[in-house]
Design a protein around this motif. Structure first.
Motif, PDB file in Angstrom:
ATOM      1  N   ARG A  61       0.826  -1.199   0.000  1.00  0.00           N
ATOM      2  CA  ARG A  61       0.000   0.000   0.000  1.00  0.00           C
ATOM      3  C   ARG A  61       0.869   1.261   0.000  1.00  0.00           C
ATOM      4  NH1 ARG A  61      -4.680  -0.257   4.457  1.00  0.00           N
ATOM      5  NH2 ARG A  61      -2.915  -0.476   5.859  1.00  0.00           N
ATOM      6  N   ARG A  62       0.253   2.365  -0.423  1.00  0.00           N
ATOM      7  CA  ARG A  62       0.936   3.652  -0.305  1.00  0.00           C
ATOM      8  C   ARG A  62       0.995   4.057   1.164  1.00  0.00           C
ATOM      9  NH1 ARG A  62      -2.457   7.784  -3.395  1.00  0.00           N
ATOM     10  NH2 ARG A  62      -4.128   6.533  -2.513  1.00  0.00           N
ATOM     11  N   HIS A  63       1.952   4.907   1.503  1.00  0.00           N
ATOM     12  CA  HIS A  63       1.989   5.430   2.858  1.00  0.00           C
ATOM     13  C   HIS A  63       2.436   6.881   2.834  1.00  0.00           C
ATOM     14  CE1 HIS A  63       6.356   4.749   2.636  1.00  0.00           C
ATOM     15  NE2 HIS A  63       6.482   5.476   3.747  1.00  0.00           N
ATOM     16  N   ASP A  81     -10.440  13.135  10.009  1.00  0.00           N
ATOM     17  CA  ASP A  81     -10.756  13.655   8.682  1.00  0.00           C
ATOM     18  C   ASP A  81     -10.115  12.799   7.585  1.00  0.00           C
ATOM     19  OD1 ASP A  81     -11.981  16.266   7.409  1.00  0.00           O
ATOM     20  OD2 ASP A  81     -10.119  15.884   6.329  1.00  0.00           O
ATOM     21  N   PHE A  82      -8.872  12.365   7.806  1.00  0.00           N
ATOM     22  CA  PHE A  82      -8.137  11.629   6.775  1.00  0.00           C
ATOM     23  C   PHE A  82      -8.776  10.276   6.493  1.00  0.00           C
ATOM     24  CE2 PHE A  82      -4.716   9.081   5.003  1.00  0.00           C
ATOM     25  CZ  PHE A  82      -4.092   9.968   4.145  1.00  0.00           C
ATOM     26  N   LEU A  83      -9.249   9.596   7.542  1.00  0.00           N
ATOM     27  CA  LEU A  83      -9.806   8.258   7.390  1.00  0.00           C
ATOM     28  C   LEU A  83     -11.334   8.260   7.369  1.00  0.00           C
ATOM     29  CD1 LEU A  83      -7.434   6.394   9.883  1.00  0.00           C
ATOM     30  CD2 LEU A  83      -7.190   6.599   7.399  1.00  0.00           C
ATOM     31  N   HIS A  84     -11.920   9.390   6.997  1.00  0.00           N
ATOM     32  CA  HIS A  84     -13.378   9.506   7.024  1.00  0.00           C
ATOM     33  C   HIS A  84     -14.020   8.538   6.034  1.00  0.00           C
ATOM     34  CE1 HIS A  84     -17.393  11.354   6.801  1.00  0.00           C
ATOM     35  NE2 HIS A  84     -17.110  11.865   7.977  1.00  0.00           N
ATOM     36  N   GLU A  85     -15.189   8.048   6.407  1.00  0.00           N
ATOM     37  CA  GLU A  85     -15.882   7.035   5.597  1.00  0.00           C
ATOM     38  C   GLU A  85     -16.321   7.582   4.233  1.00  0.00           C
ATOM     39  OE1 GLU A  85     -20.160   7.876   7.851  1.00  0.00           O
ATOM     40  OE2 GLU A  85     -19.202   5.911   7.983  1.00  0.00           O
ATOM     41  N   ASP A  86     -16.512   8.909   4.136  1.00  0.00           N
ATOM     42  CA  ASP A  86     -16.951   9.476   2.863  1.00  0.00           C
ATOM     43  C   ASP A  86     -15.833   9.528   1.823  1.00  0.00           C
ATOM     44  OD1 ASP A  86     -19.457   9.780   3.760  1.00  0.00           O
ATOM     45  OD2 ASP A  86     -19.488  11.966   3.821  1.00  0.00           O
ATOM     46  N   ARG A  87     -14.583   9.377   2.271  1.00  0.00           N
ATOM     47  CA  ARG A  87     -13.482   9.372   1.308  1.00  0.00           C
ATOM     48  C   ARG A  87     -13.470   8.018   0.594  1.00  0.00           C
ATOM     49  NH1 ARG A  87     -10.758  13.950   1.745  1.00  0.00           N
ATOM     50  NH2 ARG A  87     -10.398  14.880   3.779  1.00  0.00           N
ATOM     51  N   GLU A  88     -13.311   8.097  -0.685  1.00  0.00           N
ATOM     52  CA  GLU A  88     -13.402   6.879  -1.487  1.00  0.00           C
ATOM     53  C   GLU A  88     -12.027   6.217  -1.617  1.00  0.00           C
ATOM     54  OE1 GLU A  88     -15.374   5.690  -5.753  1.00  0.00           O
ATOM     55  OE2 GLU A  88     -14.305   7.570  -5.561  1.00  0.00           O
ATOM     56  N   ASP A  89     -11.978   4.926  -1.305  1.00  0.00           N
ATOM     57  CA  ASP A  89     -10.761   4.116  -1.521  1.00  0.00           C
ATOM     58  C   ASP A  89      -9.531   4.728  -0.843  1.00  0.00           C
ATOM     59  OD1 ASP A  89     -12.321   2.465  -3.093  1.00  0.00           O
ATOM     60  OD2 ASP A  89     -11.869   3.584  -4.920  1.00  0.00           O
ATOM     61  N   VAL A  90      -9.635   4.949   0.459  1.00  0.00           N
ATOM     62  CA  VAL A  90      -8.484   5.466   1.196  1.00  0.00           C
ATOM     63  C   VAL A  90      -7.603   4.283   1.580  1.00  0.00           C
ATOM     64  CG1 VAL A  90      -7.704   6.853   3.134  1.00  0.00           C
ATOM     65  CG2 VAL A  90      -9.905   7.335   2.082  1.00  0.00           C
ATOM     66  N   ASP A  91      -6.778   3.858   0.650  1.00  0.00           N
ATOM     67  CA  ASP A  91      -5.889   2.725   0.898  1.00  0.00           C
ATOM     68  C   ASP A  91      -4.475   3.270   1.144  1.00  0.00           C
ATOM     69  OD1 ASP A  91      -5.130   0.116   1.229  1.00  0.00           O
ATOM     70  OD2 ASP A  91      -4.739  -0.222  -0.904  1.00  0.00           O
ATOM     71  N   VAL A  92      -4.350   4.069   2.192  1.00  0.00           N
ATOM     72  CA  VAL A  92      -3.081   4.732   2.509  1.00  0.00           C
ATOM     73  C   VAL A  92      -2.770   4.506   3.981  1.00  0.00           C
ATOM     74  CG1 VAL A  92      -1.804   6.910   2.506  1.00  0.00           C
ATOM     75  CG2 VAL A  92      -3.577   6.510   0.790  1.00  0.00           C
TER      76      VAL A  92
END
Length: 806
Positions: A61-63, A81-92
């Protein structure tokens, strides 16, 4: 030990007595030596930090690496805010690098997020620690600032050194940094590998904070709307809540997204595309990314109403989720024109054909519009011909065309240059970039008023800045507050006069950055003095801004807002005489002139009660918002954005800017758009000029610089009277949106509504709240005010945007 002594399994053994004796002695001595080393081994194992080691990216994964001011509070706000559920595909994965070990509360947070968060102890100035965190492989490095530090310049210097270390280790890594002070941005330009074109960016808290407040001077409550747009929040309405709270919370769920427009939009004007998106797709299209024909860097154009959209245009939307915005990419005229439910607009089979063959320009969608809209333009023009005055926020105002009927321009209130200033003949009216109004440098002594002079000036429709500062307080950058109010997309007579009330010793230190900006006065007094407040006619102002530059005390940081809260409550407790009338006099009479050289003219009646004065208070600590409104029932632990003062746009705290770090990481253009809206038009070219430290430079008006005036600005229009009054009589928001866009090129983005909707008139106790991007079928009221993005007009607009309802 046994192996070394060759005992083993017995297959190899000593045969002689001497050999056996030696092995016995060897084993005994070896055991003794090993036993003596056990405490040292245990000590080494015990002192090894569990936050040492190296980052291992096992899942591919990206980091990102986050460093700087790392505490439980700053990290929890960032991760929320960074890991909010509304963000799409947060694979970071998020990797924190900090010198100290986390405390127990912080450790609990890390354990709860252990699958997505890693913590390493180390210094950003050490190349070995940067290697452990795999900075050279990271997608970006984010540097957080301590917003409550006693010395902002020292905090900025430390964070800039961190950036230098990062860039020295890996010059191609993307860096996003928070800075406290605007003037420290210049030092980043000295780093050879710093390149904003490659994604490097700086979030200047002072610049954005004061920019938000400046826009609230033009459109009260706008700071709240923008702060909610770039923060990821999920709204949950409840029947137990008041109606105004549900309306406000629905708006807080809106965020800003980008998406490529489908081929169907190719060839449309922006206004047609925006209308189609709102009516058919239920999306609000704010801006587009424009690529210059000469192949230069793409620019963001806000509401360019007549611009034609090329293929694969990137649009900026306001919506509830990233899933909704995909409709703009999926929309196909052939397949979806007859679809009534926007949720059914999905990817269609002819998509690949549209990409290959191109699409014909679609006509604006109007099937769902009510018939009265077709004749709105004719009715508006008829109203104007019948002599109706344009209305701003519920009050009729005089147009310059009316003022010029007698052959001369009526001079506005406190226009300190209008009498002897021939605007048309002056060659240098704007700065060298053409983005801001400019005037030759003036001494601060020429702009200082005493109480009597201020009282004679009869200020009206102005901005009062109540500034608390000690002579040695850190500079807050007042230029960032005044410059958005001096943007060149305002006509000169539309500029609001700014009166700063505070200690002149402090303001003198800031003056070098203000001396080239017109219409500024300084009253050497105290914002807590009612006599000083009456002298600057705080009841007649369009906005009263309360700021503090004082350093929070280490003894009790919660008292950092004491002066601001006292000043706010003091103004609200004041009462004013409402018997002031219009003073008529000849401009030739020498005794009829104010100390600033402008006639004493009063355009409107002011507030009778101090609680009705438009006001915005800057707070250091979010929890202190509970003391601003005595009639609210907010719980002390309520989040800032849920409190009544913030929802009404009367309070602002720098903490709301925390979300910008993750917003910028996921979408760099979002910060550019926000900065364009908030700063009034700051550009990289302008920042290079300001980095020289000599302030704004005047420039000659050329066709190129004058073209820079043609950009949108924020405005607020009342539905109680004027051309749009018919929409306040039970019409729907969609009708208003389409009519405003078609007939005036104005893009509606929200409402400012009375909290008590039953009120038909504005009284001393009425409060308004912000509704961001209301639903298309939202009912309108005559007392509503509308937030609009207004295009620049070379001639005077039929609307006046110079006053604010009180």
């Amino acid at each position: 030990m046994v192996t070394m002594s060759t005992v083993g399994y017995g297959d190899v053994s000593c045969q002689t007595v001497l050999g056996k004796m030696f092995l016995i002695l060897f084993i005994l001595v070896g055991l003794a030596l090993f036993a003596s080393s056990i405490p040292e081994i245990i000590d080494l194992i015990g002192t090894r930090s569990k936050y040492g080691g190296c980052y291992k990216n096992e899942r591919g994964r990206r980091h990102i690496v986050v460093c700087g001011h790392i505490t439980y509070e700053s990290v929890s706000h960032f991760l929320k805010d960074f890991l909010h559920e509304d963000r799409e595909d947060v694979d970071v994965e998020v990797v924190f690098l900090h010198r100290a070990e986390p405390d127990l509360e912080f450790e609990g947070l890390l354990k709860r997020q252990h699958t997505r968060v890693k913590y390493f102890q180390g210094s950003l100035m050490n190349a070995m620690d940067l290697e452990r965190a795999k900075v050279h492989e990271a997608d970006a490095c984010l540097v957080l600032a301590n917003k409550y530090c006693p010395d902002p310049d020292a905090e900025d210097a430390a964070n800039i050194m961190r950036v230098i270390s990062i860039k020295n280790y890996s010059d191609d890594i993307r860096v996003i940094i928070q800075l406290m002070q605007y003037h420290n941005k210049a030092y980043l330009l000295n780093i050879p590998s710093w390149d904003w074109k490659q994604g490097d960016d700086v979030i200047c808290l002072a610049e954005l904070k004061l920019g938000f407040i400046a826009q609230s001077c033009l459109a009260p409550g706008f700071s709240t709307m923008m702060a909610n747009l770039f923060a990821m929040r999920s709204f949950k309405t409840s029947p137990d809540m008041a109606a105004w709270q549900n309306d406000y919370l629905q708006g807080t769920g809106c965020e800003m997204y980008t998406e490529t427009l489908s081929p169907t939009f190719t060839g449309m004007t922006f206004s047609q595309a925006s209308e189609l998106c709102f009516v058919k797709l239920k999306l609000l299209l704010l801006a587009i990314e424009v690529k210059p024909e000469d192949g230069g860097d793409p620019k963001i154009s806000i509401n360019p109403r007549r611009s034609k959209l090329p293929t694969n245009t990137v649009g900026f939307f306001i919506a509830q989720s990233a899933e909704e915005v995909k409709r703009a990419w999926f929309y196909c005229k052939a397949c979806h024109e007859d679809v009534k439910d926007e949720n059914l607009i999905k990817k269609c089979k002819c998509k690949h054909l549209a990409n290959k063959t191109g699409a014909t320009p679609a006509t604006p969608f109007s099937a769902a519009l009510s018939k009265p809209l077709l004749n709105i333009k004719n009715s508006v023009m008829a109203k104007e011909e019948n002599g109706s005055k344009p209305v701003m926020n519920g009050r009729p105002t005089n147009k310059p065309a009316d003022q010029q009927k007698n052959g001369k321009m009526e001079v506005g209130i406190a226009d300190d240059q209008a009498k002897d200033f021939d605007f048309a003949k002056t060659e240098m009216k704007y700065d060298s970039t053409g983005m801001f109004h400019w005037t030759p440098a003036r001494s601060i002594e020429d702009c200082i008023l005493d109480r009597n002079q201020a009282a004679m000036t009869v200020l009206n429709g102005h901005v009062v800045v109540c500034l608390f500062a000690d002579p040695d307080s850190p500079l807050i950058g007042l230029r960032n507050l005044v410059m958005p109010l001096r943007a060149s997309n305002f006509h000169y007579h539309e500029l609001k006069h700014v009166v700063i009330v505070g200690a002149v010793d402090y303001i003198r230190r800031e003056w070098k950055t203000l001396q080239n900006l017109p219409k500024i006065s300084v009253l050497n007094g105290s914002p807590l003095s009612r006599a000083d407040l009456r002298a600057v006619n705080v009841n007649l102002c369009d906005m009263c801004v309360i700021l503090s530059a004082k350093v929070p005390s280490n003894d009790d940081p919660t008292l950092a807002d004491k002066e601001a809260i006292l000043a706010s409550l003091n103004i609200k407790a004041m009462t004013f005489d409402d018997t002031i009338g219009v003073l008529n006099q000849s401009s030739n009479a020498p005794d009829a002139m104010s100390p600033l050289g402008s006639p004493i003219v009063l355009h409107r009646k002011g507030s009778v009660y101090g609680s009705n004065v438009p006001m915005i208070t800057e707070l250091v600590n979010d929890s202190n918002v509970q003391f601003l409104d005595q009639d609210d029932d907010d719980d002390p632990d309520t989040e800032l954005y849920l409190t009544q003062p913030f929802a009404c746009g009367t309070a602002f705290a720098v903490s709301v800017l925390d979300s910008l770090m993750s917003t910028t990481y996921f979408n760099q253009n979002a910060l550019t758009l926000i900065r364009s809206l908030i700063t009034g038009g700051a550009t990289p070219e302008l920042e290079i000029i300001l980095a020289e430290g000599a302030g704004l430079r005047g420039g000659y008006s050329t066709p190129d610089t004058l073209s820079h005036r043609d950009r949108c600005r924020v405005g607020q229009i009342s539905l109680s009277d004027g051309p749009l009054a018919t929409f306040g009589e039970g019409r729907k928001y969609q009708d208003l949106f389409v009519a405003s866009l078609r007939n005036y090129g104005m893009l509606c983005i929200g409402l400012y509504r009375l909290r008590d909707a039953a009120l038909t008139t504005v009284d001393a106790t009425s409060k308004r709240y912000v509704i961001t991007n209301p639903p298309f079928d939202f009912g309108l009221l005559p007392t509503d005010q509308v937030y609009v993005l207004l295009p620049f007009e070379r001639k005077q607009s039929r609307f006046s945007f110079s006053e604010t309802e009180v």
